[in-house]
Design a protein around this motif. Structure first.
Motif, PDB file in Angstrom:
ATOM      1  N   ALA A 105      -1.098  19.480   8.064  1.00  0.00           N
ATOM      2  CA  ALA A 105      -0.126  20.069   7.143  1.00  0.00           C
ATOM      3  C   ALA A 105       0.709  18.995   6.461  1.00  0.00           C
ATOM      4  O   ALA A 105       1.060  19.116   5.274  1.00  0.00           O
ATOM      5  CB  ALA A 105       0.784  21.042   7.890  1.00  0.00           C
ATOM      6  N   ASP A 106       1.032  17.918   7.176  1.00  0.00           N
ATOM      7  CA  ASP A 106       1.787  16.822   6.570  1.00  0.00           C
ATOM      8  C   ASP A 106       0.942  16.074   5.541  1.00  0.00           C
ATOM      9  O   ASP A 106       1.453  15.621   4.509  1.00  0.00           O
ATOM     10  CB  ASP A 106       2.275  15.847   7.647  1.00  0.00           C
ATOM     11  N   CYS A 124      -5.062  16.849  -5.795  1.00  0.00           N
ATOM     12  CA  CYS A 124      -4.986  17.950  -4.835  1.00  0.00           C
ATOM     13  C   CYS A 124      -6.334  18.619  -4.611  1.00  0.00           C
ATOM     14  O   CYS A 124      -6.495  19.387  -3.669  1.00  0.00           O
ATOM     15  CB  CYS A 124      -3.940  18.975  -5.262  1.00  0.00           C
ATOM     16  N   GLY A 125      -7.305  18.368  -5.466  1.00  0.00           N
ATOM     17  CA  GLY A 125      -8.639  18.892  -5.215  1.00  0.00           C
ATOM     18  C   GLY A 125      -9.257  18.316  -3.970  1.00  0.00           C
ATOM     19  O   GLY A 125     -10.253  18.823  -3.478  1.00  0.00           O
ATOM     20  N   MET A 126      -8.655  17.220  -3.428  1.00  0.00           N
ATOM     21  CA  MET A 126      -9.208  16.614  -2.228  1.00  0.00           C
ATOM     22  C   MET A 126      -8.690  17.270  -0.960  1.00  0.00           C
ATOM     23  O   MET A 126      -9.118  16.941   0.123  1.00  0.00           O
ATOM     24  CB  MET A 126      -8.861  15.128  -2.188  1.00  0.00           C
ATOM     25  N   ASP A 184       5.844   2.513  -2.997  1.00  0.00           N
ATOM     26  CA  ASP A 184       5.623   3.543  -1.979  1.00  0.00           C
ATOM     27  C   ASP A 184       4.313   4.281  -2.223  1.00  0.00           C
ATOM     28  O   ASP A 184       3.559   4.573  -1.279  1.00  0.00           O
ATOM     29  CB  ASP A 184       6.781   4.543  -1.980  1.00  0.00           C
ATOM     30  N   ARG A 185       4.037   4.573  -3.478  1.00  0.00           N
ATOM     31  CA  ARG A 185       2.792   5.279  -3.820  1.00  0.00           C
ATOM     32  C   ARG A 185       1.575   4.429  -3.451  1.00  0.00           C
ATOM     33  O   ARG A 185       0.585   4.932  -2.915  1.00  0.00           O
ATOM     34  CB  ARG A 185       2.803   5.605  -5.314  1.00  0.00           C
ATOM     35  N   LEU A 189       0.029  14.747  -0.118  1.00  0.00           N
ATOM     36  CA  LEU A 189      -0.808  14.731  -1.321  1.00  0.00           C
ATOM     37  C   LEU A 189      -0.177  15.545  -2.445  1.00  0.00           C
ATOM     38  O   LEU A 189      -0.200  15.134  -3.608  1.00  0.00           O
ATOM     39  CB  LEU A 189      -2.198  15.266  -0.992  1.00  0.00           C
ATOM     40  N   LEU A 190       0.393  16.691  -2.101  1.00  0.00           N
ATOM     41  CA  LEU A 190       1.028  17.523  -3.117  1.00  0.00           C
ATOM     42  C   LEU A 190       2.201  16.803  -3.773  1.00  0.00           C
ATOM     43  O   LEU A 190       2.429  16.919  -4.980  1.00  0.00           O
ATOM     44  CB  LEU A 190       1.507  18.834  -2.497  1.00  0.00           C
TER      45      LEU A 190
END
Length: 249
Positions: free
Chosen positions: A84-85, A98-100, A57-58, A90-91
């Motif tokens: 928002a999704d 998450c810096g992206m 999945d990843r 990403l979170l």
């Protein structure tokens, strides 16, 4: 195993890719897919470990985001997600990257067109997994179905077998109905037509149809990200330099 991405690697990759911004010049984005995948997962797509469901999945989610990043336009829109999704995805799946992300901006409202919504709703009605991943994937697959290539290519996957595994895992009820191994895009539309009581084809027997190859033709080939990797290698060789190592994007 997929190795972790350090904050320094992630920030550098985000700066280079302008991952959620469409402002990068076309030439700067040519090889962005492999670099985006590496920034998300820490490895080249060819080296992804997909033996278990989590790893698979990843890999799928990273592949879709990476191939969307290769195209002009906002990554969220190209991937079929509301901003928002995308941030939530990403979170949850790529916390080291998450810096992206950036916060959704005013005017970033996401609206699917009717065709995308129809395919998305078809997939949602045939979900076989729980959680947000299946919901996000339904939206992503529906949006990428509007692109012109084989669906597995436009999802950034390595071959058609990965797409079949994806659909079997998350949308089993519709996947098992494709008993003739029809191309998935065509199959989705056949299911939509049948659901509305329509007949998609005028020829009652597929083998007698002049468009047989449109529905059942070969779907093998080189993945879009593998093609970019090959282009880099050929460019380096033609310039008289050493070919990039397998560990590079």
């Amino acid at each position: 195993m997929t190795r972790a991405v350090t904050r320094e690697q992630t920030v550098d990759a985000a700066s280079m890719l302008a991952f959620l911004e469409p402002s990068a010049a076309p030439g700067d984005r040519k090889h962005v897919g492999i670099a985006a995948y590496r920034a998300l997962t820490g490895c080249h797509p060819a080296d992804a470990d997909i033996e278990d469901d989590f790893g698979f999945d990843r890999h799928v989610l990273a592949s879709i985001l990476a191939v969307a990043a290769m195209e002009n336009g906002a990554v969220a829109e190209r991937a079929g997600l509301a901003p928002a999704d995308l941030v939530a995805l990403l979170l949850k799946w790529f916390p080291a990257a998450c810096g992206m992300t950036v916060a959704p901006r005013a005017g970033d409202e996401h609206t699917d067109d009717d065709e995308v919504a129809m395919v998305r709703d078809l997939l949602l009605a045939n979900r076989s997994s729980e959680g947000d991943a299946g919901r996000w994937l339904a939206a992503m697959i529906a949006r990428r179905s509007m692109e012109p290539n084989h669906l597995w290519e436009d999802l950034g996957l390595r071959d058609r077998s990965e797409l079949t595994r994806l659909l079997t895992r998350h949308f089993g009820p519709i996947a098992v109905r494709n008993t003739k191994n029809m191309r998935w895009k065509r199959f989705f539309y056949r299911m939509l037509c049948e659901g509305d009581g329509l007949v998609m084809c005028s020829t009652p027997v597929c083998t007698n149809c002049n468009d047989f190859n449109l529905c059942f033709g070969d779907e093998s080939g080189e993945s879009r990200m593998a093609e970019r990797r090959r282009d880099v290698t050929l460019a380096a060789l033609s310039a008289g330099g050493a070919a990039p190592s397998a560990s590079r994007g």
